[in-house]
Structures are given as C-alpha cells and as structure tokens.
Design an enzyme around this catalytic site. Sequence first.
Site, short mmCIF file in Angstrom:
data_model
loop_
_atom_site.label_atom_id
_atom_site.label_comp_id
_atom_site.label_asym_id
_atom_site.label_seq_id
_atom_site.Cartn_x
_atom_site.Cartn_y
_atom_site.Cartn_z
N HIS A 158 0.83 -1.22 0.00
CA HIS A 158 0.00 0.00 0.00
C HIS A 158 0.86 1.26 0.00
CE1 HIS A 158 -3.22 -2.78 1.32
NE2 HIS A 158 -2.26 -3.26 2.10
N SER A 279 16.38 21.00 -16.54
CA SER A 279 15.24 21.84 -16.88
C SER A 279 15.77 23.12 -17.51
CB SER A 279 14.46 22.16 -15.61
OG SER A 279 13.74 23.36 -15.77
N LYS A 285 17.41 21.04 -11.40
CA LYS A 285 16.67 19.82 -11.74
C LYS A 285 17.51 18.75 -12.43
CE LYS A 285 12.34 19.86 -12.09
NZ LYS A 285 11.34 19.14 -11.29
N GLU A 292 10.38 8.09 -17.27
CA GLU A 292 9.06 8.67 -17.59
C GLU A 292 8.63 8.33 -19.01
OE1 GLU A 292 8.73 12.76 -15.15
OE2 GLU A 292 10.50 12.57 -16.39
#
Length: 466
Positions: A158, A279, A285, A292
């Site tokens: 969970h 970025s 970043k 992804e």
Amino acid sequence: MKQKKLWGGRFSTSTNDLMETYSASIGFDWRLYKYDIAGSIAHARMLCSQKILSDDEFRDIEQGLIDIQEDIEQGRFEWNESYEDIHMNIEANLTQRIGDAGKKLHTGRSRNDQIATDMRLYLREEIDSLLILITNVQQELVKLAAQEADTIMPGYTHMQSAQPVTFGHHLLAWNEMVDRDYSRISECRKRVNSSPLGSAALAGTSYDIDRQMTADELGFTEVAKNSLDAVSDRDFILEFNAHASLLMIHLSRMSEELVLWTSDGFNFVDLGDGFCTGSSIMPQKKNPDVAELTRGKCGRVTGNLMSLLMLMKGQPLAYNRDNQEDKEPLFDTVDTLSICLQVFEAMVPGIKANRKKMREAANKGYSTATDLADYLVRKSVPFRDAHEVVGKVVGYAVEQEMQLENIALGKLRDFSTDIEQDVYEVLTLEGSVNARDHFGGTAPKQVVWAASQAAKILAARFVKAS
Ligand code: ARG
C-alpha cells in the site's frame, strides 16, 4: 508515376487518385522486403522442383530477386505507390528486369498467403532479437542485485513501509517479472513459426505444389493445416502484442519506482547523468526522463494491442483487406520494445543506491514490528495476541517519536513480560532481513544465491540456442 495495375485486367477505368493513396501500404510495408524476397525465392525454387517453372526461369527469378534486394539495401530501388504494396513493387520490378519469367513468379500463390508468410518471417526474426535484448536487461538486473544483496531498504505494501527488504531482492523481483515475459514471447514464437505459403488466396491451389519444401527452406517448423485459416489468421500478431504489452507494463512499473526513488521525498537512487535531463528554467533539476518516457510508451504499445484486437473483431473468413492495418501497430510495438529494452540495459548498471537514505527510511517506518510479533510467537504467545501487543508497542513508539529498537527493555516488558534482552537482535534491520532465510526470501544470503542461479540460467540461454 501512375502505373498500370498488375491486377487491372477486368478494370476499364483507372483507380481514383484518393483510392490509390488510401489503399497503398508501400509507405510502411517496404520494411518486409527481405522476407518477401526470401519467400518468393523459396516459392520459385519449389515451382522449379515441381517442374512448374523451368530451370532457366528459376535461375533468372532468383538472380533478379537477389539484385532487387541489393538495390533496396543500397537505396537505389524506386518504390512506386501505384504498385500498392511490397509484393507488387518487387514483382513489377522483377518483370522489368527479367521479362516474362518475372510474370510467372506468382503462379500458385496469392498476395494473401504471401503477406501472411512475410509477417511471420518478420516477426520471427524480431522475436529473436528481442529475446536477446530482454536477456541483456535481465543480466544487468541480476548483476546489480548481486552487488546490492545486503543493501537494506523499506519494503512497501500500500506504499506504506511494511518490512525491511534488501535492494538486491527488489531487483530480483524485477528480474522475475521480465523472465516471465521472456518465456511468454519464446512460447509465442512457436506459433509464429508456421508456414501459410501454398494456401494461395484462400482455398489452396490447383498446381501440384510442395508446401513442406517451402516451409523447410524458410525454416518454418510446421505447415499451416488449413488454407482458409492460414490466410486470415493474425492471432500470432495479437498474441505477440499482448506479451509485448505486459512487458511494457513491467518496464513501466519499474520506471514508476525509479521516478519515486529519485524524487526528493525518497532519494533512494541516483540514475547516471546520461539518462536524465535538466530543466530549461530550474537549474537544480535532474529529471528521470528515460523512466518517464518508458512509462509513457507503455501507452502506445497497449494501444496497439487494442487496435489489433479490434482489427480482427468481426472479420469473416478468409482474407480481408482490413488485415493491411496490422502492420503499423506491430512495427511500432516492435520498435518501441526494442528501444525501451536497449535503454534499460544501458541505464540499469548506472543505478546507484543511496544506502544511507534507504536505511534511514527502513528505520523510520517501524518495519521490524512483524519481527517483534514473530519473536513473541517463538516465546509461545499466540500470533493474534502477539499482534495486539506489538500494535500497542508501536502506538507507544509513535507517541514518543522513537524507533522500536530504542525502547528500553523495562518499558517493553510493560507490554509483555515474555520480552527479554535478546529482543534487540530481532528489532534491528539486519536481524529482520537475515531471518527471512529461505527460498525466495529477502535474506542477503538468499539473494546472493538467487542472483547466481539466475545468472547461470541467463548465460546458458544463447549457448543452447546456437
Ligand atoms: N497489402 C496487403 C496486406 O497488407 C497485402 C495483401 C493484399 N491482398 C489482396 N487481396 N488485396 O494485407
């Protein structure tokens, strides 16, 4: 330039321009040239051996096709949309080269058994490459698992910290997922490897052909048993794409974990700079783009499966032109799978575990609570009662904002007098993982053993095949 159709005998006016573009598949099925040529050579050799073609005709056809393949590979071949597809582009070109013998190639066959043959040869070869790529990814996972056999991290259910596990164990879980993909795709290869050639348009042919001979020459292990089924069946493509979808879902799940683990909240791993991007606005970043993108590409592969399933729904026997729509989804699935696997193979060795962070997180979540319950059970407390006692201990620890292993013995004994000094051995993370020392368990000893077993199996795979 618009060409006279090879099938145009009964037509008095030419094809509508829009129809020509609409129906042409050469823009994508040119990729099948190698298989189309191999199938044609096998077919022509069989016609010759059955005395349907003369030796000279066969020799010219074979040489013509070899030259065409060479031209295609050198980028010299001129594709023509008005010849519709790969089959007719090659046949028309062959006839230009060698004259009437070229027109005899299509004796006893149809584009319907031809395309089914091409697709099977194509997919068989792609499956062989993909199986190597899958194995490469597995090898990297298993290598990293061996290195991280005793790295402790929180295991989750969970998404809540559950019990400590070893990072190596987690990586071997990934390997198991991909291992099933390997076996599913190998299994599906058997059904791909069946020869439709000789089924002709749908009913078979009136020529005295030898289907076993063409099947043998093309390396098919079986001759398709029913001509109607053979020209219409695309199960092998659907089945492959289903397995491919599952593989992509696995890569996507791994990607999701990598995305989580590289985030600030976790900070469990670092992916090499080569597989992240920065970025354009936020200088700090480092984004896990590979993970992804893989998660995103899972959508197109499962989408392709939906296209293929719907393509077949409601098709009566035998061949229907709908089937031309099988190519783009399949090619896209194969290409996507191939690049994702290559990227994973390259990225996995660069996954660097942040052992300190993983350990801190494992410590935080009371992940050795089950061990405390098991400890009480070993002291003859029934498990349900032990569960209750430990629940109270955890409640106390939460209240006091402390770890289980830092609670004094005197305090622990307030909850149960069965608790003694040796309890601290099970409350540590090492104690917890080492205790799970059985086949399939998370103990470092088991992980080292499981990784070495897996490595042996992977190393034997292609030795056996060759
Ligand atoms: N381009 C077609 C396909 O991909 C080849 C077979 C065409 N057959 C036909 N009878 N029109 O399925």
